[in-house]
Scaffold this motif. Structure first.
Motif, mmCIF file in Angstrom:
data_model
loop_
_atom_site.group_PDB
_atom_site.id
_atom_site.type_symbol
_atom_site.label_atom_id
_atom_site.label_comp_id
_atom_site.label_asym_id
_atom_site.label_seq_id
_atom_site.Cartn_x
_atom_site.Cartn_y
_atom_site.Cartn_z
ATOM 1 N N THR A 89 -2.479 -9.019 -1.639
ATOM 2 C CA THR A 89 -1.656 -7.805 -1.640
ATOM 3 C C THR A 89 -2.312 -6.731 -2.509
ATOM 4 O O THR A 89 -2.350 -5.545 -2.135
ATOM 5 N N LEU A 90 -2.843 -7.170 -3.622
ATOM 6 C CA LEU A 90 -3.511 -6.227 -4.525
ATOM 7 C C LEU A 90 -4.726 -5.601 -3.846
ATOM 8 O O LEU A 90 -4.925 -4.377 -3.896
ATOM 9 N N ILE A 91 -5.500 -6.444 -3.183
ATOM 10 C CA ILE A 91 -6.693 -5.925 -2.494
ATOM 11 C C ILE A 91 -6.278 -4.933 -1.410
ATOM 12 O O ILE A 91 -6.857 -3.851 -1.265
ATOM 13 N N ALA A 92 -5.233 -5.293 -0.672
ATOM 14 C CA ALA A 92 -4.780 -4.398 0.401
ATOM 15 C C ALA A 92 -4.317 -3.069 -0.165
ATOM 16 O O ALA A 92 -4.681 -1.993 0.352
ATOM 17 N N ASP A 93 -3.538 -3.111 -1.234
ATOM 18 C CA ASP A 93 -3.048 -1.867 -1.840
ATOM 19 C C ASP A 93 -4.213 -0.999 -2.305
ATOM 20 O O ASP A 93 -4.222 0.218 -2.119
ATOM 21 N N THR A 94 -5.201 -1.663 -2.923
ATOM 22 C CA THR A 94 -6.364 -0.929 -3.408
ATOM 23 C C THR A 94 -7.099 -0.271 -2.243
ATOM 24 O O THR A 94 -7.486 0.890 -2.306
ATOM 25 N N LEU A 95 -7.245 -1.029 -1.169
ATOM 26 C CA LEU A 95 -7.928 -0.494 0.012
ATOM 27 C C LEU A 95 -7.190 0.719 0.564
ATOM 28 O O LEU A 95 -7.789 1.746 0.895
ATOM 29 N N VAL A 96 -5.867 0.588 0.630
ATOM 30 C CA VAL A 96 -5.063 1.686 1.167
ATOM 31 C C VAL A 96 -5.248 2.937 0.297
ATOM 32 O O VAL A 96 -5.444 4.045 0.806
ATOM 33 N N VAL A 97 -5.243 2.734 -1.006
ATOM 34 C CA VAL A 97 -5.425 3.866 -1.910
ATOM 35 C C VAL A 97 -6.786 4.496 -1.697
ATOM 36 O O VAL A 97 -6.943 5.721 -1.615
ATOM 37 N N MET A 98 -7.797 3.637 -1.568
ATOM 38 C CA MET A 98 -9.150 4.164 -1.427
ATOM 39 C C MET A 98 -9.347 4.891 -0.105
ATOM 40 O O MET A 98 -10.135 5.825 0.002
ATOM 41 N N LEU A 99 -8.626 4.431 0.926
ATOM 42 C CA LEU A 99 -8.791 5.051 2.233
ATOM 43 C C LEU A 99 -7.913 6.291 2.400
ATOM 44 O O LEU A 99 -8.146 7.111 3.278
ATOM 45 N N ASN A 100 -6.892 6.408 1.558
ATOM 46 C CA ASN A 100 -5.946 7.507 1.737
ATOM 47 C C ASN A 100 -6.231 8.603 0.708
ATOM 48 O O ASN A 100 -5.970 8.448 -0.476
ATOM 49 N N PRO A 101 -6.767 9.726 1.160
ATOM 50 C CA PRO A 101 -7.167 10.798 0.235
ATOM 51 C C PRO A 101 -5.993 11.296 -0.607
ATOM 52 O O PRO A 101 -6.155 11.555 -1.797
#
Lengths: 557, 319
Positions: free
Chosen positions: B299-311
């Motif tokens: 879940t943490l990895i997914a959240d981080t990915l979402v943050v990184m992909l979402n400007p």
């Protein structure tokens, strides 16, 4: 009918009888005078330690066939892949208590005696066994030159240590229930390197069964074995040696070239552990499994009458006990217990639940398979009129009760059928079907639905003798007495039965017990079902016991 | 900096969750009837034997003492000793976790491209036959229980056609290809279930992105369709899908019990189930915490990915 032989044969027989004890000669006499049949003679004679050769000669003399000749040999070198239920814990000869654990243990080990598929005892690590006159001391002669897998020679010290470990209450032994009141550690003694003597706590005519394959913990291991570390080495005397063991996954074994019985046919055995029967059945059909340790009619329908599988079927005394509390509640009146038992259509149960692969029960533990069962005792059959009359005599028109049992194989179906049967005479049964753990609970009165329920169904596994079935659930002091049955006459009869050494006396007491239990009906024994295993269509030479063991020495495919 | 601090906070929260989880499991084992000695020796065993075995195992100590002992060892990196197997717990957990991760990896390698591909294609053809087929398939496949699809798949591919091995356990020392071959069949029931979730998410995300202002602007700017799709549509459309995939990965790790049982696979779900049945305290604790830790991690990895992909979220963190 007498089977007295002609003069020449009589002379042969006289020679056979020389140096035999009275008990042994009594068995031979019973055969000659036609009081017991071939099967009963073999079972009874083997229990007393008569050799196979002697029994075959005696049978031949009276014109009956002896023991079956050795099976035709198949091709050597096969790898036999066996599927079984995952062992519930470590493979420890002292604590193994489940169907899953006994096979990994047995593949590497031998017992003093083998209780064969026909309940005839055969020599294994012991070549002879004899009781004293009253059955309190049993002496076992050991096979010479037997080697453990590490090359050491087996002696009486190893046998004494192996059995002592099991009988010692300090060891957490699964065999303690069986040895309770029969054998304590102090009673086990080495006479010489190849002789062991067991002094029993009470006379016991069936003692060899207690150190046979029937007691699956009783494999003989070196005296210095640490049972907790056994899984890592599995040093014993069996036809196969441990190659690898992975908990929860499986085990592999290779042929023991130095086996006392000669090298086995298969070069390798693979055990595969499964958590469920269904994938084992699919594995056999998919050609990835050669033998399934045990199948049941409910779970193995795709295998029955299927040319892609062979079913191995053994007559056994595995059964269900339907207990009724005899001291409280509606069943305290024995007329209502009998009425309930009379509603049951036993043949329908055998046909419907087991496709005929079971025997009808007669409300005592004396299954047809036991040689001492008195077959002259009338079979209880369905009789609704009599059942209704008994209810009326007891002064009740309806009875409300709850039948408690567990989610296991055919038990829920059996419970439903009993509900329907009971309804016919006004016994209204609510069903309470539980998880296995919840049903047994802590297995002590007050903390166990099994022991506390007024009306319940419990599963019982196969045994070589009825002793445990007679004692634990039915003696007034019995630890599994879920019916709260207490009857001094019964208690005395069971003590006499267990002590009796000769078959005639055993059968006579069995008849009294059977009649008493039919009269009292604390427990309904509806059926005894057959033990079933399955193999692939080309697999042969697999020998199973109703305890769950599989002997693969002669297996090929 | 902001991102790192967020991750740090989430990790601390994760550790607290695991601690609470260990207490819940401990309390749970107290509620269940029975004890390890009884579980090993069975319901019919002699009471003296059960007591002796519990003594040998150390299972007759007060429950709180067992828990504190376990926690103390745990903090020193020792997961404890299994009552059932009388061996250290760590190798069991390690092997089962690796096995489960392999199975999860095979599942996701199959289902992620399939699910996203089908969802995007459906969205691009919204309202047409392809869309209807994907929508109906994704809805109906999700509701097929694993035990039903598993049996059908085994019968077809292993028993009748004999194309694939029946069990997930491969022979010792097998190479990667043989291992993958053994894992295809057990992976399929989960692929069938998860396909629907991912395809539906990808479809709705894509439809939303297609109708968004930025997409219209990009098209009006005259960018090639491929560029519009890759840079503007998919990048935005798949953000929620990543979150769904992550939570499903956590579910797959812990919830594979049916598949593991049928395909004879020694995964962590199966291990925890056996430990619970046998009242094997250390094994149960370690197993549940491993599944919990994995869930928190993905879940943490997914959240981080979402943050990184979402400007927009990235900008928010910088402020």
């Amino acid at each position: 009918m007498s089977r007295l032989p002609n003069t020449t044969a009589f002379k042969i027989l006289e020679r056979l009888r020389q140096d035999r004890s009275d008990l042994e000669n009594n068995a031979i006499d019973q055969l000659l005078t036609g009081r017991i049949d071939r099967r009963a003679f073999l079972r009874h004679g083997s229990r007393l330690g008569l050799s196979a050769a002697l029994m075959s000669s005696a049978l031949g003399t009276v014109g009956l066939m002896g023991l079956r000749p050795a099976r035709a040999q198949g091709a050597p070198g096969a790898t036999i892949r066996v599927a079984q239920i995952t062992p519930s814990g470590a493979i420890n000869p002292v604590t193994v208590a489940d169907q899953g654990g006994l096979l990994p243990l047995q593949i590497v080990g031998d017992f003093l005696v083998m209780d064969g598929p026909d309940l005839v005892l055969r020599p294994m690590l012991a070549t002879e066994w004899t009781p004293n006159e009253d059955g309190t001391i049993w002496t076992f002669k050991l096979r010479e030159g037997v080697k453990f897998h590490d090359g050491r020679t087996m002696s009486a010290d190893d046998v004494v240590a192996s059995i002592k470990r099991l009988a010692d209450p300090a060891n957490g032994s699964n065999a303690l229930s069986a040895f309770k009141g029969v054998l304590s550690p102090e009673g086990i003694r080495k006479v010489d390197d190849l002789t062991v003597e067991f002094s029993l706590e009470a006379p016991n005519g069936n003692f060899p069964y207690y150190v046979s394959t029937d007691n699956y913990n009783a494999i003989i291991v070196p005296a210095d074995t640490d049972p907790a570390a056994f899984e890592g080495s599995m040093i014993a005397t069996g036809p196969f040696k441990r190659e690898s063991y992975t908990p929860k996954v499986g085990a592999t074994y290779v042929r023991n070239e130095d086996y006392w019985g000669g090298p086995a046919l298969p070069s390798r055995i693979e055990l595969n552990f499964y958590d469920d029967l269904q994938p084992q059945v699919l594995g056999l059909l998919g050609g990835q499994i050669d033998v399934i340790q045990q199948v049941n009619v409910q779970g193995a329908r795709p295998l029955l009458d299927n040319p892609a599988a062979k079913i191995l079927r053994l007559k056994a005394n595995t059964h269900r006990q339907v207990h009724m509390k005899t001291q409280s509640g509606p069943f305290a009146d024995k007329r209502i217990r009998e009425a309930m038992a009379l509603t049951i259509d036993r043949q329908k149960l055998v046909d419907g639940l087991f496709q005929g692969m079971a025997s009808v029960g007669n409300d005592s533990p004396f299954a047809p398979v036991f040689p001492s069962t008195d077959t002259t005792v009338p079979q209880r059959t369905r009789d609704i009129d009599k059942a209704k009359a008994l209810m009326a005599e007891a002064g009740v028109s309806t009875v409300d009760t709850t039948l408690t049992t567990m989610q296991m194989q055919e038990l829920p179906t059996l419970a439903t059928l009993l509900k329907n049967f009971g309804a016919e005479i006004g016994i209204n049964i609510n069903l309470k079907i539980e998880d296995v753990g919840a049903y047994y609970g802590d297995a002590v009165p007050g903390k166990s639905d099994w022991l506390d329920s007024e009306f319940g169904i419990t599963d019982y596994g196969h045994r070589g003798t009825p002793n445990v079935f007679l004692s634990a659930p039915l003696l007034s002091t019995g630890t599994w007495n879920s019916a709260n049955f207490s009857n001094p006459t019964y208690d005395q009869l069971v003590a006499d039965y267990i002590a009796a050494v000769d078959l005639e006396t055993q059968t006579e007491i069995a008849g009294k017990i059977q009649r008493l239990l039919l009269d009292e009906t604390p427990i309904i024994f509806p059926y005894f079902y057959d033990y079933l295993s399955a193999t692939g269509p080309t697999v042969s030479g697999v020998e199973t016991t109703a305890m769950g063991q599989i002997f693969l020495n002669q297996a090929s495919k | 900096m902001g991102l790192l601090r967020t991750i740090g906070r989430r990790l601390a929260l994760g550790l607290l969750t695991l601690f609470l989880l260990s207490i819940v499991v401990f309390l749970g084992t107290q509620v269940l009837p029975g004890n390890p000695g009884r579980a090993i020796l069975g319901p019919l065993a002699d009471a003296r034997a059960v007591a002796a075995l519990n003594e040998q195992l150390g299972a007759n100590r007060p429950p709180v003492e067992i828990y504190l002992d376990w926690m103390g060892n745990m903090l020193q990196g020792d997961l404890g000793q299994s009552y059932t197997f009388r061996q250290p717990v760590a190798p069991f957990i390690g092997a089962a976790l690796v096995n489960s991760l392999k199975l999860v990896a095979v599942i996701f390698v199959m289902v992620v491209p399939l699910g996203i591909g089908a969802g995007v294609i459906a969205a691009l053809n919204a309202g047409k036959t392809v869309d209807r087929i994907v929508s109906i398939a994704s809805l109906s496949l999700t509701v097929i229980p694993e035990f039903v699809s598993s049996i059908v798949l085994i019968l077809v591919f292993a028993v009748f056609l004999r194309w694939l091995p029946l069990t997930a356990s491969w022979p010792p020392g097998s190479g990667v290809l043989v291992q993958i071959q053994h894992l295809i069949l057990p992976a399929l029931p989960l692929v069938i279930v998860l396909f629907g979730y991912i395809a539906r998410m990808a479809r709705s995300g894509t439809i939303e992105a297609l109708s968004a202002d930025y997409t219209r602007t990009a098209i009006l700017k005259g960018l090639p369709w491929r560029t519009v799709l890759n840079r503007h549509v998919l990048r935005n459309a798949l953000l929620p899908t990543i979150t769904v995939i992550a939570t499903q990965a956590g579910y797959a790790l812990g919830g594979l019990v049916v598949v593991e049982t049928l395909f004879r696979y020694q995964g962590i779900g199966n291990l925890v189930l056996t430990a619970a049945k046998g009242k094997d305290f250390a094994m149960l604790q370690a197993g549940v915490l491993t599944i919990g830790a994995f869930f928190i991690l993905v879940t943490l990895i997914a959240d981080t990915l979402v943050v990184m992909l979402n400007p927009r979220l990235r900008a928010g963190l910088k402020r």
